[in-house]
Write a protein that holds these residues in place. Structure first.
Motif, PDB file in Angstrom:
ATOM      1  N   TYR A  97       0.830  -1.207   0.000  1.00 31.80           N
ATOM      2  CA  TYR A  97       0.000   0.000   0.000  1.00 31.80           C
ATOM      3  C   TYR A  97       0.869   1.263   0.000  1.00 31.80           C
ATOM      4  N   GLN A 112      -0.324  -9.680  -1.351  1.00 26.80           N
ATOM      5  CA  GLN A 112      -1.310  -8.660  -1.023  1.00 26.80           C
ATOM      6  C   GLN A 112      -1.675  -7.936  -2.314  1.00 26.80           C
ATOM      7  N   PHE A 171      -4.201  -4.856  -4.116  1.00 30.70           N
ATOM      8  CA  PHE A 171      -5.082  -3.696  -3.983  1.00 30.70           C
ATOM      9  C   PHE A 171      -5.610  -3.283  -5.352  1.00 30.70           C
ATOM     10  N   MET A 226      -8.628  -3.414  -0.654  1.00 35.39           N
ATOM     11  CA  MET A 226      -7.778  -4.584  -0.496  1.00 35.39           C
ATOM     12  C   MET A 226      -8.553  -5.832  -0.930  1.00 35.39           C
ATOM     13  N   ARG A 266      -5.835 -10.102   1.393  1.00 35.88           N
ATOM     14  CA  ARG A 266      -5.222  -9.706   2.659  1.00 35.88           C
ATOM     15  C   ARG A 266      -3.915 -10.454   2.898  1.00 35.88           C
ATOM     16  N   THR A 305      -8.152  -5.889   6.953  1.00 34.40           N
ATOM     17  CA  THR A 305      -8.326  -5.068   5.750  1.00 34.40           C
ATOM     18  C   THR A 305      -7.719  -3.675   5.918  1.00 34.40           C
ATOM     19  N   PRO A 353      -5.187  -1.135   5.213  1.00 33.53           N
ATOM     20  CA  PRO A 353      -4.238  -1.114   4.099  1.00 33.53           C
ATOM     21  C   PRO A 353      -2.778  -1.108   4.524  1.00 33.53           C
ATOM     22  N   GLY A 366       0.512  -5.047   6.134  1.00 39.99           N
ATOM     23  CA  GLY A 366       1.086  -5.892   5.094  1.00 39.99           C
ATOM     24  C   GLY A 366       2.575  -6.009   5.281  1.00 39.99           C
TER      25      GLY A 366
END
Length: 524
Positions: free
Chosen positions: A169, A480, A482, A493, A496, A503, A505, A508
């Motif tokens: 993210y 992961q 997005f 997301m 996961r 969830t 962001p 991770g």
């Protein structure tokens, strides 16, 4: 255009100013043509660079103002006949791309063919779809696979990295904040990593890592080798061209791992005959001060810091042509004696410099044209702009890779593990897949949570949805994914991280590099 030599004369200029009654304040760069640390990419045709935290200072605007009278006219081309470049420098660059045959029928053996369903899809942008698949393995486990389908003739595929690692993210949002020309629509983790990524990595024309890790062991059955049974695979993007292949083809694993990317630097005099400077080049991005260790170092849009030169080194000032193709080209506009100096790269802007080490044969003349591209030994990766490393081969030439059942690293044969991968279809679309598996990280909170897969199971799924070639990215807690639509401001997301199971962001694993999908600004 100024003489950048003056940037290196701080001790002498300062002494002169003091003795003449001038200001004794530290000299700082203020000319718009001086190097600039706010830019984020260094294109350096050199080997690895050293870092220093020593401060870098440059001359004042007054000290360089007399140099501004030197011509800095942009190269303007009114017709092909007026273009001083050879055709090779201006044709946009040729790319090698495999021919793909139509796929035949395929019957999976590790899951029930009739269980494979496309549960839905979302159009994120023109040329970008989010596809939601599910299927049931022979052991009864239900799998959900999130697939991003990209048409590279319409959308763009890019990559981002951070030398100190960031979660997916953070990586995609930082990239978005720095690039106004694209709206990022999806992002997924990419190569395996330790302190560095495992395989070679090229980001938008800059070699970040030239080759795969090489510890001198080339037998995949030896655990310490840390290599796949297949050749280590790479995914490349050059404009709308995409490719999955090892760094060299038709070679054994040892030769493949020992092979590396380099920057191919070419030049032409007024006769437009192309010559290649045959020194072996590589690039390594560092912050701080870069010591020039190879014969030629090209710097444009550099990272903060500077470069250190020695006695007899030469610096060439280059004018960049407004290329629309894959090859970057320049005109040699002026040259100076660099001397033993530390060159400030503050306020560099659009300026481009070529540093040449002392003792190197002088082949360049004022008015020559230059070009460079990323390339490899067999030439099949020449002109690809972004090349992202991966690991195991999953699908080759429309068939399950013969090595996929032999893989023994990274839990390859274990089912239930989250996975990430990238594949190419016969019509040259790209399929990016993320498969969630929270049970792997013991973060599952519901009996309905889906399961991960083994590499053979992943390979069969990728072939079933149309991949002609496919390679494995890092998995486990790194996986992961997005997405966001063209009109959405925030990312959603879809997959996961099994390290967290939330969830949020920011929850991770921190990874080395990411694959990003986007649409061009103003394009819907």
């Amino acid at each position: 255009m100024r003489n950048p030599k003056l940037l290196s004369l701080f001790p002498f200029i300062a002494l002169a100013l003091i003795s003449c009654g001038g200001s004794s304040e530290p000299l700082v760069s203020s000319s718009k043509s001086e190097p600039q640390p706010s830019q984020t990419t260094i294109s350096s045709i050199s080997s690895s660079a050293e870092v220093t935290t020593e401060p870098i200072v440059s001359s004042s605007e007054e000290a360089i103002s007399s140099e501004e009278e030197i011509s800095s006219i942009e190269p303007v081309v009114t017709s092909i006949d007026d273009d001083p470049r050879p055709q090779e420098f201006r044709d946009g660059g040729a790319l090698y791309e495999e021919e793909m045959e139509p796929l035949g029928d395929f019957t999976p053996t590790r899951f029930q063919k009739e269980s494979l369903k496309l549960d839905g899809s979302d159009q994120l942008s023109e040329g970008v779809r989010s596809l939601h698949y599910s299927f049931k393995l022979n052991n009864g486990n239900k799998v959900q696979a999130e697939v991003i389908e990209i048409d590279p003739t319409v959308a763009t595929i890019r990559s981002n990295y951070n030398i100190s690692h960031e979660n997916v993210y953070t990586s995609l949002t930082k990239y978005q904040n720095k690039h106004d020309d694209v709206k990022i629509l999806a992002g997924i983790n990419a190569d395996f990593f330790g302190s560095d990524c495992v395989n070679a990595y090229v980001q938008e024309g800059t070699i970040i890592k030239a080759a795969h890790n090489d510890n001198g062991i080339y037998d995949y059955t030896v655990p310490a080798a840390d290599i796949p049974a297949s050749k280590p695979m790479l995914f490349g993007i050059g404009g709308s061209h995409v490719r999955i292949a090892p760094i060299v083809e038709d070679q054994d694993i040892e030769t493949t791992i020992k092979s590396s990317f380099r920057t191919k630097l070419k030049y032409a005099h007024a006769d437009k005959v192309v010559h290649e400077i045959t020194n072996s080049f590589s690039m390594k991005v560092k912050t701080g001060t870069n010591t020039l260790e190879s014969d030629y170092t090209l710097i444009e849009n550099t990272v903060p810091g500077g470069v250190v030169t020695g006695e007899g080194d030469t610096i060439y000032y280059l004018q960049k042509f407004q290329d629309s193709g894959l090859v970057k080209s320049y005109r040699v506009d002026d040259s100076y004696d660099a001397g033993a100096s530390r060159w400030d790269t503050t306020d560099m802007g659009e300026d481009v410099y070529l540093f040449v080490k002392a003792g190197t044969e002088e082949v360049l003349q004022i008015g020559d044209t230059l070009s460079y591209c990323i390339g490899n030994d067999d030439g099949k990766w020449d002109n690809y702009q972004t090349i992202i490393g991966g690991r195991q081969s999953l699908v080759e030439n429309g068939a399950i890779a013969p090595t996929v059942t032999l893989e023994n690293s990274n839990g390859a044969q274990n089912t239930g593990i989250p996975r990430s991968c990238v594949g190419i279809t016969p019509d040259h679309k790209v399929l990016v897949t993320g498969i969630e598996g929270l049970r792997y990280g013991k973060k599952s909170t519901s009996s309905d949570d889906p399961y991960g897969v083994s590499l053979p199971e992943l390979a069969e799924f990728e072939r079933a949805i149309g991949c002609y070639d496919c390679m494995n990215f890092d998995g486990g807690g790194s996986t992961q994914l997005f997405v966001r639509g063209e009109e959405e401001e925030n990312f959603r997301m879809l997959v996961r991280s099994s390290d967290y199971g939330t969830t949020n962001p920011n929850d991770g694993r921190r990874v080395y590099n990411t694959l990003l999908v986007g649409s061009y600004s103003g394009q819907n």
